[in-house]
Design an enzyme around this catalytic site. Structure first.
Site, PDB file in Angstrom:
ATOM      1  N   THR B  75       0.824  -1.200   0.000  1.00  0.00           N
ATOM      2  CA  THR B  75       0.000   0.000   0.000  1.00  0.00           C
ATOM      3  C   THR B  75       0.862   1.255   0.000  1.00  0.00           C
ATOM      4  O   THR B  75       2.103   1.174  -0.125  1.00  0.00           O
ATOM      5  CB  THR B  75      -1.030  -0.027   1.163  1.00  0.00           C
ATOM      6  OG1 THR B  75      -1.969   1.046   0.960  1.00  0.00           O
ATOM      7  CG2 THR B  75      -0.373   0.105   2.525  1.00  0.00           C
ATOM      8  N   LYS B  79       3.622   1.458  -3.826  1.00  0.00           N
ATOM      9  CA  LYS B  79       3.072   0.647  -4.924  1.00  0.00           C
ATOM     10  C   LYS B  79       3.886   0.711  -6.222  1.00  0.00           C
ATOM     11  O   LYS B  79       3.982  -0.282  -6.927  1.00  0.00           O
ATOM     12  CB  LYS B  79       1.622   1.064  -5.200  1.00  0.00           C
ATOM     13  CG  LYS B  79       0.688   0.697  -4.058  1.00  0.00           C
ATOM     14  CD  LYS B  79      -0.760   1.053  -4.373  1.00  0.00           C
ATOM     15  CE  LYS B  79      -1.593   0.965  -3.102  1.00  0.00           C
ATOM     16  NZ  LYS B  79      -3.031   1.093  -3.341  1.00  0.00           N
ATOM     17  N   GLY B 140      -8.664  12.877 -10.089  1.00  0.00           N
ATOM     18  CA  GLY B 140      -7.414  12.303  -9.594  1.00  0.00           C
ATOM     19  C   GLY B 140      -6.865  11.294 -10.565  1.00  0.00           C
ATOM     20  O   GLY B 140      -7.489  10.266 -10.837  1.00  0.00           O
ATOM     21  N   GLY B 142      -3.490  10.164 -10.276  1.00  0.00           N
ATOM     22  CA  GLY B 142      -2.220   9.709  -9.702  1.00  0.00           C
ATOM     23  C   GLY B 142      -2.158   8.192  -9.657  1.00  0.00           C
ATOM     24  O   GLY B 142      -2.781   7.515 -10.479  1.00  0.00           O
TER      25      GLY B 142
END
Lengths: 285, 285
Positions: B75, B79, B140, B142
Site C-alpha cells: 500500500t 506501490k 485524480g 495519480g
C-alpha cells in the site's frame, strides 16, 4: 471473563515480535507469548520467522528495519551469529557467547541478551528444585550447554561436571566457568555415566532427539533423589527421561526451561506480566 | 459452529502474509484476510509491516527471504517502487505502472499484480452497479487513479473523463487508456465540477482526507441517479459523500474497494474462499 480472540485484534497498530530460527515448525514461543498478550490485552503478536542460514544477516536486518517490530527471540541455529546483529549485549550473553533475544532500544540501537539458562533455572525453581549449593552433572558443552552451565553457576551451583564427546568443548567451557564463578567448581568429567554425588543431571546433548537414539550415556540405576532434566522438547519423553522415571526420579523435559523464560522475555520486552501468569514468574519455590 | 480463536492457532507452522506500507496503522487488510483464514481454517496470518521509505528495498528483500512468508500486499507509498522487488508482473500491473500484491512462485521468483481498480469494480458490482457501458468522471489521475481508471476501462466503461490539477497526469493517463482500450473514450476534463451525462463519479484525489478539506470540486446539486464513490477510507464520510447523500445519490467510500479485493487476494495467494465469504466474490450483481 470473555476475551477477544487474538487475531480479531490484529490491526494496523499491532506491534510485532518474532522467533527467528531454521526450521521454525517446532517452536513454542509464539503460543506462549501470544497467550501472554491475550491475557494482558496487549495489542502485539509473536510470529515464527523462518530465516535460512545463507541469508541470515540481510533477513534479520530487514526485520529490524520494520517500524513496528519491537523484538526478536532467536533459536537454533542462529544464537551465536545473532550477536553480530546487535549493538550491545548483556554480561550474560558476553559470557555465554550467544544471544537468544534482541530488542530495539529507545535510541534505535539493538540490545541482545541470553535467557536459555536462566529459563532452565527458573523452571527448576518452579518445580521446587533450588540449584543453590547443588552438585550438577551436565552432558553437552555446546551452545545450549554453555547457556545452561553459566546459569547454573550464576544460580549458585556448588559444582558443575561437564561431559562432552568433543573434549575441548568441555575444557573450554569449564575454564570459562572457573574464571567467571569462583564459587562454583567446574571440571571436565570423562566418565559421562558416573552420577555419584550428583544432585542434578542435565542433558544438553542432542542424543535422544532422533528415533533410535538411546540415552546419552550408559547409565546404571539412578538414586531416586536425583533430579533429571533433558532440555530436548521433541520427543516429549526421551529414553533418558523414561529411565529416570523408572528409577523414581523427578524428571522433566525442556518445557519448563521455555516456560521459565517467559517471565524473562516479558521483562526484557517491557510487557506487563498478567497475574494469571504468576506461575511463570519464577519467584516462588 | 465454534471456531478456535486465530492466535491460538499461530504456531511454528503458520504461514505469513503481510501488508507493506508507511504508515500502516490505518490498514484494514489484516482484519479482512485473518477473518478469511479463520473462516477457512487456514493456518496463516496477515500482519501489518511498517516499512520506512528510506530502507524500502532491503527491508522488503528481508521479508521475501523468510522461508515461511508467502506473499505481501503493498500500500501507500510503495506501490510503484514495489515493481522493482518482483521478477515479473501482470499485464494489468504493467499498464497501471504499479503493483499492490506480490507472491512467491513455486520456482522461488516473485510475481506482482495490481487489484486496486479491480477491487473497486467488484465492490461496485456487489453494490448493484454495473460499470459496463457507463460514462465515468474521475477526479485524480495519480497512482490510485491510474489503477481505478484502467479497471473501469477493462470493465467496459463507455467513457472516462479525467480531471486532475496536475494536468499532465490526466493527459498521460488518458493517452494510455486510449491506447490500451479502444472501446473506452478517455479524455481530459478541465471542468472538474461538471457531471453532465455522467453515470459514475469517482474521487481518487486526496481531497477530503484532511480535516477542513471541502469537496474536490465546487459541485452543484447531483442528479439522484448519479453513483458516487470516494476511495478515501478515513474519514468514513468525506464532504463529497455527505453532499452526494444529501442529493439522494447512492454513495460509498473505499471500503467496498478493499472488500472487493479480498476475493482477488484469495485467488492470487491460492487461498480457498470459504462459502461464508461469497458476498465478497464479486460474481453476483
Amino acid at each position: 471473563m470473555r476475551r477477544e480472540p487474538h487475531a480479531d485484534r490484529i490491526d494496523g497498530s499491532t506491534r510485532l515480535f518474532g522467533i527467528v530460527g531454521n526450521p521454525v515448525t517446532q517452536v513454542k514461543t509464539p503460543q506462549l507469548m501470544n497467550a501472554l498478550f491475550d491475557a494482558g490485552g496487549v495489542n502485539a503478536v509473536c510470529l515464527p520467522f523462518d530465516v535460512p542460514v545463507n541469508v541470515f544477516e540481510p533477513t534479520v536486518a530487514g526485520l529490524q528495519a520494520l517500524g513496528n517490530l519491537d523484538g526478536l527471540v532467536v533459536t537454533v541455529p542462529h544464537k551465536v551469529r545473532a550477536i553480530s546483529m546487535v549493538d550491545a549485549i548483556s554480561d550474560t550473553a558476553h559470557r555465554v557467547g550467544a544471544i537468544n533475544v534482541m530488542r530495539q532500544q529507545p535510541d534505535g540501537t539493538w540490545f541482545g541478551d541470553m535467557f536459555d539458562g536462566t529459563g532452565l533455572v527458573q523452571g527448576l525453581t518452579r518445580l521446587g528444585f533450588d540449584v543453590h549449593g547443588r552438585h550438577v552433572k551436565q552432558l553437552g558443552a555446546g551452545g545450549a550447554g554453555a547457556a545452561v552451565a553459566h546459569a547454573l553457576a550464576t544460580a549458585g551451583a556448588a559444582s558443575v561436571a561437564l561431559s562432552d564427546p568433543r573434549r575441548e568443548s568441555a575444557e573450554q567451557l569449564s575454564a570459562r566457568l572457573n574464571r567467571f564463578y569462583p564459587g562454583c567448581a567446574a571440571k571436565v568429567d570423562v566418565d559421562p555415566a558416573n552420577v555419584a554425588g550428583v544432585d542434578l543431571l542435565v542433558n544438553c546433548s542432542p542424543v535422544g532427539m532422533k528415533p533410535g537414539d538411546g540415552m546419552p550415556a550408559s547409565f546404571g540405576v539412578f538414586p531416586a533423589a536425583l533430579q533429571v532434566v533433558d532440555i530436548i522438547m521433541t520427543p516429549a519423553e526421551t529414553p533418558l527421561l523414561a529411565h529416570a522415571r523408572r528409577c523414581g526420579c523427578r524428571a522433566t523435559n525442556g518445557r519448563p526451561m521455555i516456560e521459565g523464560q517467559l517471565a524473562a522475555f516479558a521483562k526484557f520486552f517491557g510487557i506487563d506480566m498478567p497475574a494469571s501468569f504468576a506461575c511463570f514468574s519464577g519467584t516462588h519455590a
